[in-house]
Design a protein around this motif. Sequence first.
Motif, PDB file in Angstrom:
ATOM      1  N   ALA A 144       0.806  -1.215   0.000  1.00 49.82           N
ATOM      2  CA  ALA A 144       0.000   0.000   0.000  1.00 49.82           C
ATOM      3  C   ALA A 144       0.840   1.267   0.000  1.00 49.82           C
ATOM      4  O   ALA A 144       0.345   2.340  -0.365  1.00 49.82           O
ATOM      5  N   ALA A 145       2.098   1.191   0.410  1.00 46.50           N
ATOM      6  CA  ALA A 145       2.934   2.383   0.524  1.00 46.50           C
ATOM      7  C   ALA A 145       3.179   3.018  -0.835  1.00 46.50           C
ATOM      8  O   ALA A 145       3.546   2.330  -1.798  1.00 46.50           O
ATOM      9  N   ARG A 146       3.016   4.335  -0.931  1.00 48.70           N
ATOM     10  CA  ARG A 146       3.230   5.038  -2.192  1.00 48.70           C
ATOM     11  C   ARG A 146       4.690   4.966  -2.625  1.00 48.70           C
ATOM     12  O   ARG A 146       4.997   4.999  -3.821  1.00 48.70           O
ATOM     13  N   ALA A 147       5.584   4.865  -1.677  1.00 48.35           N
ATOM     14  CA  ALA A 147       7.014   4.834  -1.998  1.00 48.35           C
ATOM     15  C   ALA A 147       7.465   3.503  -2.581  1.00 48.35           C
ATOM     16  O   ALA A 147       8.569   3.403  -3.114  1.00 48.35           O
ATOM     17  N   SER A 148       6.623   2.474  -2.493  1.00 45.74           N
ATOM     18  CA  SER A 148       7.048   1.132  -2.892  1.00 45.74           C
ATOM     19  C   SER A 148       7.311   1.032  -4.384  1.00 45.74           C
ATOM     20  O   SER A 148       6.574   1.576  -5.215  1.00 45.74           O
ATOM     21  N   VAL A 178       6.996  -5.577   2.569  1.00 44.22           N
ATOM     22  CA  VAL A 178       7.619  -5.595   1.255  1.00 44.22           C
ATOM     23  C   VAL A 178       8.389  -4.307   0.977  1.00 44.22           C
ATOM     24  O   VAL A 178       9.360  -4.308   0.225  1.00 44.22           O
ATOM     25  N   THR A 179       7.976  -3.205   1.607  1.00 47.04           N
ATOM     26  CA  THR A 179       8.557  -1.893   1.306  1.00 47.04           C
ATOM     27  C   THR A 179       9.518  -1.473   2.415  1.00 47.04           C
ATOM     28  O   THR A 179       9.094  -1.144   3.520  1.00 47.04           O
ATOM     29  N   LEU A 180      10.812  -1.512   2.117  1.00 47.33           N
ATOM     30  CA  LEU A 180      11.835  -1.176   3.103  1.00 47.33           C
ATOM     31  C   LEU A 180      12.850  -0.213   2.501  1.00 47.33           C
ATOM     32  O   LEU A 180      13.157  -0.276   1.305  1.00 47.33           O
ATOM     33  N   PRO A 194      12.946  -3.828  -8.816  1.00 47.94           N
ATOM     34  CA  PRO A 194      12.289  -3.159  -7.698  1.00 47.94           C
ATOM     35  C   PRO A 194      13.255  -2.565  -6.675  1.00 47.94           C
ATOM     36  O   PRO A 194      12.820  -1.966  -5.689  1.00 47.94           O
ATOM     37  N   LEU A 195      14.546  -2.711  -6.891  1.00 47.48           N
ATOM     38  CA  LEU A 195      15.522  -2.231  -5.911  1.00 47.48           C
ATOM     39  C   LEU A 195      16.062  -0.872  -6.321  1.00 47.48           C
ATOM     40  O   LEU A 195      16.553  -0.689  -7.432  1.00 47.48           O
ATOM     41  N   GLY A 196      15.964   0.101  -5.405  1.00 49.18           N
ATOM     42  CA  GLY A 196      16.531   1.418  -5.629  1.00 49.18           C
ATOM     43  C   GLY A 196      17.831   1.584  -4.878  1.00 49.18           C
ATOM     44  O   GLY A 196      17.986   1.082  -3.759  1.00 49.18           O
ATOM     45  N   LEU A 197      18.805   2.267  -5.489  1.00 49.51           N
ATOM     46  CA  LEU A 197      20.110   2.503  -4.878  1.00 49.51           C
ATOM     47  C   LEU A 197      20.507   3.950  -5.100  1.00 49.51           C
ATOM     48  O   LEU A 197      20.321   4.496  -6.192  1.00 49.51           O
ATOM     49  N   MET A 198      21.081   4.563  -4.067  1.00 46.49           N
ATOM     50  CA  MET A 198      21.511   5.955  -4.188  1.00 46.49           C
ATOM     51  C   MET A 198      22.718   6.201  -3.308  1.00 46.49           C
ATOM     52  O   MET A 198      22.756   5.764  -2.149  1.00 46.49           O
ATOM     53  N   VAL A 199      23.719   6.878  -3.863  1.00 40.63           N
ATOM     54  CA  VAL A 199      24.852   7.363  -3.079  1.00 40.63           C
ATOM     55  C   VAL A 199      24.670   8.865  -2.917  1.00 40.63           C
ATOM     56  O   VAL A 199      24.540   9.592  -3.906  1.00 40.63           O
ATOM     57  N   PRO A 209      16.084  10.884  11.210  1.00 45.04           N
ATOM     58  CA  PRO A 209      14.683  11.229  11.472  1.00 45.04           C
ATOM     59  C   PRO A 209      13.809  10.004  11.708  1.00 45.04           C
ATOM     60  O   PRO A 209      14.164   8.884  11.349  1.00 45.04           O
ATOM     61  N   LEU A 210      12.641  10.243  12.293  1.00 44.01           N
ATOM     62  CA  LEU A 210      11.698   9.161  12.575  1.00 44.01           C
ATOM     63  C   LEU A 210      10.943   8.720  11.326  1.00 44.01           C
ATOM     64  O   LEU A 210      10.392   7.616  11.285  1.00 44.01           O
ATOM     65  N   THR A 211      10.916   9.584  10.300  1.00 42.41           N
ATOM     66  CA  THR A 211      10.208   9.259   9.058  1.00 42.41           C
ATOM     67  C   THR A 211      11.034   9.721   7.864  1.00 42.41           C
ATOM     68  O   THR A 211      11.613  10.811   7.886  1.00 42.41           O
ATOM     69  N   LEU A 212      11.115   8.886   6.833  1.00 40.01           N
ATOM     70  CA  LEU A 212      11.753   9.246   5.566  1.00 40.01           C
ATOM     71  C   LEU A 212      10.879   8.759   4.427  1.00 40.01           C
ATOM     72  O   LEU A 212      10.413   7.603   4.434  1.00 40.01           O
ATOM     73  N   ALA A 213      10.654   9.597   3.435  1.00 40.75           N
ATOM     74  CA  ALA A 213       9.877   9.248   2.247  1.00 40.75           C
ATOM     75  C   ALA A 213       8.509   8.672   2.613  1.00 40.75           C
ATOM     76  O   ALA A 213       7.989   7.787   1.926  1.00 40.75           O
ATOM     77  N   GLY A 214       7.940   9.155   3.710  1.00 37.88           N
ATOM     78  CA  GLY A 214       6.638   8.671   4.147  1.00 37.88           C
ATOM     79  C   GLY A 214       6.671   7.340   4.851  1.00 37.88           C
ATOM     80  O   GLY A 214       5.618   6.773   5.174  1.00 37.88           O
ATOM     81  N   LEU A 215       7.852   6.811   5.130  1.00 41.41           N
ATOM     82  CA  LEU A 215       8.004   5.513   5.803  1.00 41.41           C
ATOM     83  C   LEU A 215       8.504   5.731   7.221  1.00 41.41           C
ATOM     84  O   LEU A 215       9.430   6.511   7.453  1.00 41.41           O
TER      85      LEU A 215
END
Length: 368
Positions: A182-186, A290-292, A329-334, A265-271
């Motif tokens: 359900a998470a929009r960020a997924s 599923v969304t981490l 489905p995997l995102g990566l960022m430096v 922070p306690l929340t990032l990207a709505g998660l």
Amino acid sequence: MAARGRGAAVRWSAVGALVAALVALPSLLGALPATDTGVSAAGLRAAVLASDEVGFSGYAVSAGGLSLPVTDQLTSVADLFSDRTSMRVWWRGPADHRVDVLTATGETGTHRDALGTWTWEYESATARRTVPGPLELPAPPDLLPSTLGARLLSEASADELSRVGARRVAGRDGLGLRVVPAARASSVERVDVWVDGDSGLPLQVEVFAKGSARAALDTRFLDLELAVPDAEVTAFSPPESAGLREDGGFDLVAAARQITGPALPLTLAGLDRRPVEGLPRGLAVYGRGVTLLAVVPAPGRLAGELRRALHASPGAVVDELGVRASVGPLGLMVVDRPGGRPYVLTGTVTTEALAAAAADMPELGGRP
């Protein structure tokens, strides 16, 4: 002589037909219609979560289509998700099992006991001992359909679950259970888990990225026996002639202990941030099921290797926040900031979610 020759030909033809039938048997069993039941999605999920103590042995194959950026320190992780991994497994329980990865050049065995894990490389006769930590890199047992399916279902909410019929897997009736996060960020479109109706064991898991009709990860049993293996099969003690070495992998927790500055922070990207005991302030995991999304401080060498690999990835985005890309489905960022320490954002989230998380991150200090 001619008669005897014809008789021998008939006999060998019969043997050949029998061999052909045996070779085709697994695919024929898979083609048989599966019998579904009236079990609900919630009931099937409950059966999966209650199956962690079911003993079994079998043969599983995981096929990953994720061409992950390869670094010297994370090569084994990239191999798990980009190659075909063949595994022979003996499972007595979560803290007592053995998984042998079979390759064309040999085998590597992972033996889990109550105190940790032994990894035994047969060809080099080398044993490595590791102990459980609060956050560990993926290992072959994590790719088993029974393990992966239970983890992905463990935090799914009722509105994310639905039934999707049945199919034959490893000669058994697999009851379909679908998770649509359900998470929009997924970045995950759906996960299909095919569950043995008798034991509750997941027989097959398919993970689909958004916009893709082909599974980015497909792990399944090809053969399964529901019986507790003998204890001597899973137990391991290094032979006297074995070479012993300490785990030389990338220690996420040790790197995070060097971080200074404000807490994450306690929340990032709505998660929401997950409460994980033992994690230092410089490392965090967000989301559920599923969304981490993980925030990982990166030593200079690792950050540089990942940065170069991501730059070369198709569709990479480079801007003032850093460099980011998606692989299935995997995102990566430096993330790089002037005067700050580089760190990595990674998880089953979109590149837009990665950018939003990077923009909300505090300045991280500490030894690079």
